[in-house]
Scaffold this motif. Structure first.
Motif, PDB file in Angstrom:
ATOM      1  N   ARG B 202       0.733  -1.196  -0.003  1.00 10.59           N
ATOM      2  CA  ARG B 202      -0.144  -0.086  -0.010  1.00 10.59           C
ATOM      3  C   ARG B 202       1.019   1.075   0.029  1.00 10.59           C
ATOM      4  O   ARG B 202       2.025   1.244   0.715  1.00 10.59           O
ATOM      5  N   ILE B 203       0.470   2.239  -0.795  1.00 11.88           N
ATOM      6  CA  ILE B 203       1.099   3.549  -0.981  1.00 11.88           C
ATOM      7  C   ILE B 203       0.445   4.624  -0.513  1.00 11.88           C
ATOM      8  O   ILE B 203      -0.532   4.918  -0.636  1.00 11.88           O
ATOM      9  N   TYR B 204       1.256   5.543   0.577  1.00 16.49           N
ATOM     10  CA  TYR B 204       0.942   6.798   0.719  1.00 16.49           C
ATOM     11  C   TYR B 204       1.753   7.875  -0.152  1.00 16.49           C
ATOM     12  O   TYR B 204       2.872   7.944   0.019  1.00 16.49           O
ATOM     13  N   ILE B 205       0.934   8.966  -0.897  1.00 14.51           N
ATOM     14  CA  ILE B 205       1.612   9.711  -1.551  1.00 14.51           C
ATOM     15  C   ILE B 205       1.584  11.087  -0.787  1.00 14.51           C
ATOM     16  O   ILE B 205       0.400  11.606  -0.551  1.00 14.51           O
ATOM     17  N   MET B 206       2.830  11.536  -0.406  1.00 17.11           N
ATOM     18  CA  MET B 206       2.879  12.942   0.444  1.00 17.11           C
ATOM     19  C   MET B 206       3.551  13.985  -0.614  1.00 17.11           C
ATOM     20  O   MET B 206       4.378  13.765  -1.044  1.00 17.11           O
ATOM     21  N   ASP B 207       2.964  15.113  -0.124  1.00 17.05           N
ATOM     22  CA  ASP B 207       3.711  16.154  -0.809  1.00 17.05           C
ATOM     23  C   ASP B 207       3.246  17.607   0.104  1.00 17.05           C
ATOM     24  O   ASP B 207       2.207  17.906   0.528  1.00 17.05           O
ATOM     25  N   GLN B 208       4.546  18.188   0.477  1.00 16.04           N
ATOM     26  CA  GLN B 208       4.204  19.375   1.223  1.00 16.04           C
ATOM     27  C   GLN B 208       3.443  19.286   2.419  1.00 16.04           C
ATOM     28  O   GLN B 208       2.607  20.099   2.782  1.00 16.04           O
ATOM     29  N   GLY B 209       3.731  18.192   3.354  1.00 17.92           N
ATOM     30  CA  GLY B 209       2.862  17.805   4.426  1.00 17.92           C
ATOM     31  C   GLY B 209       1.555  17.418   4.330  1.00 17.92           C
ATOM     32  O   GLY B 209       0.865  17.026   5.370  1.00 17.92           O
ATOM     33  N   MET B 211      -1.257  14.486   2.791  1.00 16.01           N
ATOM     34  CA  MET B 211      -1.301  13.020   2.238  1.00 16.01           C
ATOM     35  C   MET B 211      -2.235  13.282   1.004  1.00 16.01           C
ATOM     36  O   MET B 211      -3.325  13.671   1.098  1.00 16.01           O
ATOM     37  N   ILE B 212      -1.778  13.198  -0.280  1.00 15.27           N
ATOM     38  CA  ILE B 212      -2.527  13.480  -1.380  1.00 15.27           C
ATOM     39  C   ILE B 212      -3.101  12.370  -2.126  1.00 15.27           C
ATOM     40  O   ILE B 212      -4.130  12.451  -3.002  1.00 15.27           O
ATOM     41  N   ALA B 213      -2.773  11.223  -1.740  1.00 13.90           N
ATOM     42  CA  ALA B 213      -3.485  10.007  -2.498  1.00 13.90           C
ATOM     43  C   ALA B 213      -2.863   8.777  -1.572  1.00 13.90           C
ATOM     44  O   ALA B 213      -1.913   8.780  -0.922  1.00 13.90           O
ATOM     45  N   SER B 214      -3.888   7.569  -1.537  1.00  9.47           N
ATOM     46  CA  SER B 214      -3.245   6.528  -0.746  1.00  9.47           C
ATOM     47  C   SER B 214      -4.173   5.232  -1.608  1.00  9.47           C
ATOM     48  O   SER B 214      -5.040   5.751  -1.938  1.00  9.47           O
ATOM     49  N   GLY B 215      -3.507   4.159  -1.387  1.00 12.26           N
ATOM     50  CA  GLY B 215      -4.143   2.949  -1.932  1.00 12.26           C
ATOM     51  C   GLY B 215      -3.048   1.958  -2.458  1.00 12.26           C
ATOM     52  O   GLY B 215      -1.768   2.127  -2.234  1.00 12.26           O
ATOM     53  N   THR B 216      -3.519   0.837  -2.960  1.00 11.62           N
ATOM     54  CA  THR B 216      -2.418   0.077  -3.626  1.00 11.62           C
ATOM     55  C   THR B 216      -2.170   0.483  -4.961  1.00 11.62           C
ATOM     56  O   THR B 216      -2.791   1.468  -5.472  1.00 11.62           O
ATOM     57  N   LEU B 217      -1.009  -0.133  -5.547  1.00 10.25           N
ATOM     58  CA  LEU B 217      -0.547   0.413  -6.798  1.00 10.25           C
ATOM     59  C   LEU B 217      -1.608   0.443  -7.987  1.00 10.25           C
ATOM     60  O   LEU B 217      -2.029   1.570  -8.435  1.00 10.25           O
ATOM     61  N   PRO B 218      -2.410  -0.747  -7.983  1.00  6.02           N
ATOM     62  CA  PRO B 218      -3.645  -0.639  -9.140  1.00  6.02           C
ATOM     63  C   PRO B 218      -4.666   0.290  -8.776  1.00  6.02           C
ATOM     64  O   PRO B 218      -5.182   0.951  -9.854  1.00  6.02           O
ATOM     65  N   GLU B 219      -4.906   0.470  -7.523  1.00  7.46           N
ATOM     66  CA  GLU B 219      -5.893   1.568  -6.991  1.00  7.46           C
ATOM     67  C   GLU B 219      -5.455   2.934  -7.671  1.00  7.46           C
ATOM     68  O   GLU B 219      -6.420   3.673  -8.091  1.00  7.46           O
ATOM     69  N   LEU B 220      -4.060   3.308  -7.214  1.00 11.20           N
ATOM     70  CA  LEU B 220      -3.725   4.686  -7.422  1.00 11.20           C
ATOM     71  C   LEU B 220      -3.778   4.984  -8.929  1.00 11.20           C
ATOM     72  O   LEU B 220      -4.070   6.004  -9.537  1.00 11.20           O
ATOM     73  N   ILE B 221      -3.135   3.690  -9.779  1.00  9.49           N
ATOM     74  CA  ILE B 221      -3.253   4.041 -11.152  1.00  9.49           C
ATOM     75  C   ILE B 221      -4.391   4.058 -11.686  1.00  9.49           C
ATOM     76  O   ILE B 221      -4.942   4.736 -12.692  1.00  9.49           O
ATOM     77  N   ALA B 222      -5.757   3.231 -11.223  1.00  8.33           N
ATOM     78  CA  ALA B 222      -6.938   3.379 -11.805  1.00  8.33           C
ATOM     79  C   ALA B 222      -7.604   4.632 -11.420  1.00  8.33           C
ATOM     80  O   ALA B 222      -8.398   5.121 -12.410  1.00  8.33           O
ATOM     81  N   ARG B 223      -6.865   5.369 -10.554  1.00  8.77           N
ATOM     82  CA  ARG B 223      -7.660   6.763 -10.308  1.00  8.77           C
ATOM     83  C   ARG B 223      -7.254   7.804 -11.775  1.00  8.77           C
ATOM     84  O   ARG B 223      -7.800   8.639 -12.001  1.00  8.77           O
TER      85      ARG B 223
END
Lengths: 225, 310
Positions: B202-209, B211-223
């Protein structure tokens, strides 16, 4: 390996520490009394204690500078026990240095046992201050080299104007009124009080040195990681 | 739940380091924290480890509130620092013994664990050598090993592969996977997308403090699955052309990097007849269309590529 054992090993790893503890105090015994009072080497020894405490604090400083303190803070022993173990190791080594120095003095100067006992405790209180001072000082710097070079200058001046490396009677009273606010003054003052058998002044020296030690210790341990 | 971070805010003077951050780690999973330097990854994990008090929100570890004083929580966490926090003048064995001792390991148990950790990290042949004779990769492995002696249930790794060769990096990534297979939960922070892709379930993507997105890799790509990505290399790029491309109604986004235009188009729409006339005067060198990956997810969500943000 416990933190205490590690601290002792780290102290022993640096040869300069061993020279400071086991060799350098003895030439000071050859310095005679200056205008009455105890042999001046007993005051000048305060400068050596200050340097020894500083160099024994090197491993704490380096642990903080390298970030090792983070790993230690995240472990169950925490910073308090870590610092306690390091300071205990420093204190033990300083205690050994003081003991050896006074033993040497017994042979060279032959003062009374009571004087040595009082000197021993005065030096111990003073070394507690020196240890806390070194801890607080090192907290101000990110490089031990910079810390050491500035410390060398400051410590020398501190000891010069407070009667540690220059006899107290040679310092004008007007200057003494200012330098009495500096902690090292109270070692020289305590040694004078001991010679003149002014017990209350000796106690005052202990109290002020201990207070400085406590304040600096609290200030340095309160610093953020 | 092993870790639960809820709406945490952390300020350093006027700078907001963590802004309403929430994340969770379940038992036995590898969670990847991805983001550029300054995104708040290290601040987040220091809050989880208990090295940093948060201003608002709560951090719970193993079901207990993390306030940095609970020794039982500390005993169950292994923290791999971003810097090499080992003693280089000592042998690897002495390092492992010292750091194992911090977790009350002694005697035969400590010796057993030192041997076991050294073997699994490939250090057993040089355990008695001084660390300053080690390669960068070996030092990194030792840095990890010093956090594993007490068999933690949760291992937190803060950019554990910084400054090492590809071979050592592969070794460490494989090792992280093995840890997870053994049931250990792992939080793995990195600004290398391929590392997070390789190890994290599972991946959490952070930027400038944030949390801008989270999910499994397929879930994130599906977005961003509906989007097509067209990469156009030109000889000399121009910002004006980027603006003109951005003005085409069918184009969602255009990012210009050096001499490459990265054009995002909703799926199923062809824009070649509209973009070619604009790009042709710049001398087209190459045109490519690609499937979205984690890099595209980051680009779509932040408007910048991770390698530029680092």
């Amino acid at each position: 390996m416990s933190v205490f054992v590690h601290a002792m090993r780290e102290a022993a790893r640096h040869r300069i520490n061993l020279v400071l503890i086991f060799l350098l105090p003895f030439p000071l015994l050859l310095i005679p009394a200056n205008g009455g009072g105890l042999p001046f080497g007993l005051s000048l020894y305060g400068l050596l204690v200050l340097y020894t405490a500083f160099l024994l604090g090197r491993s704490i400083a380096e642990d903080r500078m390298k970030g090792i303190i983070m790993r230690i803070a995240s472990s169950p022993i925490g910073i308090g026990r870590y610092l306690g173990s390091h300071l205990a190791a420093s204190f033990l080594l300083l205690g050994a240095q003081i003991g050896l120095f006074l033993l040497g003095s017994r042979f060279v100067h032959g003062l009374s046992a009571e004087t040595y006992l009082r000197l021993f405790f005065l030096y111990l209180t003073y070394s507690a201050f020196c240890t806390s001072f070194a801890l607080a000082w090192n907290n101000l710097f990110r490089s031990f080299g910079v810390s050491l070079s500035l410390f060398a200058g400051i410590a020398s001046i501190l000891c010069l104007v407070t009667g540690v490396s220059l006899p107290l009677f040679m310092i004008p009273p007007q200057v003494q009124r200012i330098t009495m606010y500096l902690p090292t003054y109270w070692l020289a003052f305590g040694i004078e009080a001991l010679y003149a058998a002014r017990s209350s002044d000796l106690l005052l020296s202990h109290g002020i040195l201990a207070a400085y030690a406590a304040i600096l210790f609290v200030a340095s341990t309160g610093r953020k990681l | 739940m092993i870790v639960e971070v809820e709406e945490v805010i952390k300020r350093f003077k006027d700078r907001l380091a963590l802004d309403c951050l929430s994340l969770a780690v379940e038992s036995g999973e590898v969670v990847g924290l991805l983001g550029p330097n300054g995104a708040g990854k290290t601040t987040s994990i220091r809050a989880i480890v208990g090295l940093l008090a948060v201003d608002e929100g709560t951090v719970s570890v193993f079901g207990k509130r993390q306030d940095g004083r609970n020794k039982e929580i500390k005993r169950r966490i292994g923290y791999v620092t971003q810097e090499l926090t080992i003693y280089e003048e000592m042998s690897a064995r002495a390092n492992l013994e010292f750091f194992g001792g911090l977790y009350d390991l002694t005697g035969d148990r400590l010796r057993e664990r030192v041997e076991a950790v050294a073997a699994v990290l490939g250090l057993d042949g040089r355990l008695d050598d001084r660390v300053n004779t080690y390669s960068g990769g070996m030092k990194r492995r030792l840095n990890i090993g010093c956090s594993l002696l007490h068999e933690p249930e949760l291992v937190i790794m803060d950019e554990p592969t910084v400054g090492i060769d590809p071979q050592s990096r592969s070794f460490i990534l494989e090792f992280v996977k093995q840890l997870a297979e053994g049931g250990t939960s792992v939080i793995y922070t990195s600004h290398y997308i391929e590392e997070v892709e390789a190890v994290a379930s599972r991946i959490y993507i952070m930027d400038q403090g944030h949390m801008i997105a989270s999910g499994t890799l397929p879930e994130l790509i599906a977005r961003i699955q509906g989007d097509s990505h067209i990469l156009v290399d030109v000889r000399i790029a121009s910002e004006d052309v980027r603006q003109q491309l951005r003005g085409i109604p069918d184009i969602t986004d255009v990012v210009l990097e050096e001499n490459q235009y990265h054009i995002v188009v909703p799926g199923g729409i062809s824009v070649f007849d509209q973009i070619i006339p604009l790009l042709a005067p710049l001398t087209i060198v190459n045109i490519n269309s690609k499937q979205p990956d984690l890099e595209d997810v980051f680009l779509t969500l932040t408007g910048k590529q991770l390698r530029d943000a680092v």
